[in-house]
Write a protein that holds these residues in place. Sequence first.
Motif, mmCIF file in Angstrom:
data_model
loop_
_atom_site.group_PDB
_atom_site.id
_atom_site.type_symbol
_atom_site.label_atom_id
_atom_site.label_comp_id
_atom_site.label_asym_id
_atom_site.label_seq_id
_atom_site.Cartn_x
_atom_site.Cartn_y
_atom_site.Cartn_z
ATOM 1 N N THR A 67 9.698 -13.390 -0.245
ATOM 2 C CA THR A 67 8.309 -13.222 -0.652
ATOM 3 C C THR A 67 8.037 -11.745 -0.884
ATOM 4 O O THR A 67 8.556 -10.896 -0.163
ATOM 5 C CB THR A 67 7.349 -13.757 0.431
ATOM 6 O OG1 THR A 67 7.629 -13.084 1.649
ATOM 7 C CG2 THR A 67 7.524 -15.247 0.624
ATOM 8 N N ARG A 69 6.315 -8.174 -0.747
ATOM 9 C CA ARG A 69 5.564 -7.519 0.321
ATOM 10 C C ARG A 69 4.113 -7.348 -0.095
ATOM 11 O O ARG A 69 3.820 -7.033 -1.236
ATOM 12 C CB ARG A 69 6.174 -6.160 0.622
ATOM 13 C CG ARG A 69 7.533 -6.294 1.282
ATOM 14 C CD ARG A 69 8.055 -4.965 1.641
ATOM 15 N NE ARG A 69 7.137 -4.355 2.610
ATOM 16 C CZ ARG A 69 7.485 -3.449 3.492
ATOM 17 N NH1 ARG A 69 8.724 -3.019 3.517
ATOM 18 N NH2 ARG A 69 6.626 -2.948 4.326
ATOM 19 N N THR A 71 0.499 -5.486 -0.123
ATOM 20 C CA THR A 71 -0.010 -4.129 0.013
ATOM 21 C C THR A 71 -0.972 -4.089 1.197
ATOM 22 O O THR A 71 -1.420 -5.129 1.689
ATOM 23 C CB THR A 71 -0.749 -3.683 -1.258
ATOM 24 O OG1 THR A 71 -1.923 -4.500 -1.408
ATOM 25 C CG2 THR A 71 0.134 -3.797 -2.494
#
Length: 114
Positions: A67, A69, A71
């Motif tokens: 998946t 990352r 923010t």
Amino acid sequence: MTNLTLNIDENLLRKARILALEQGTSVNALVRTFIESMVDESSRRADRAAKWSENLAQCTFHSTEPTPRMTRQEMYDSDPRMQRLMRIGQLPDAPSAANVAFATGEGDASSAAR
């Protein structure tokens, strides 16, 4: 049954004989019971490990792709606590220029208050 010869410390053998007398049994029976319990426990552990492996093998994982990352802003946007703070106005949407200067070390406490 097969005979087994053990080398054992005299004090330990004396304590084992006392324990056997208290339990109305023999040192031989104590040793046999101990070995049986160790073997049974080992067998139970092996059975549990096999069942665990079998259950794990039956599991399906929905995603084989890593998946992406999130923010920092995406994490804050999805956190209900942060959403509540933003709704009631206790958390500014963007830091002020004075707070940024102070946080980066470009200003001091008196210039940040101005």
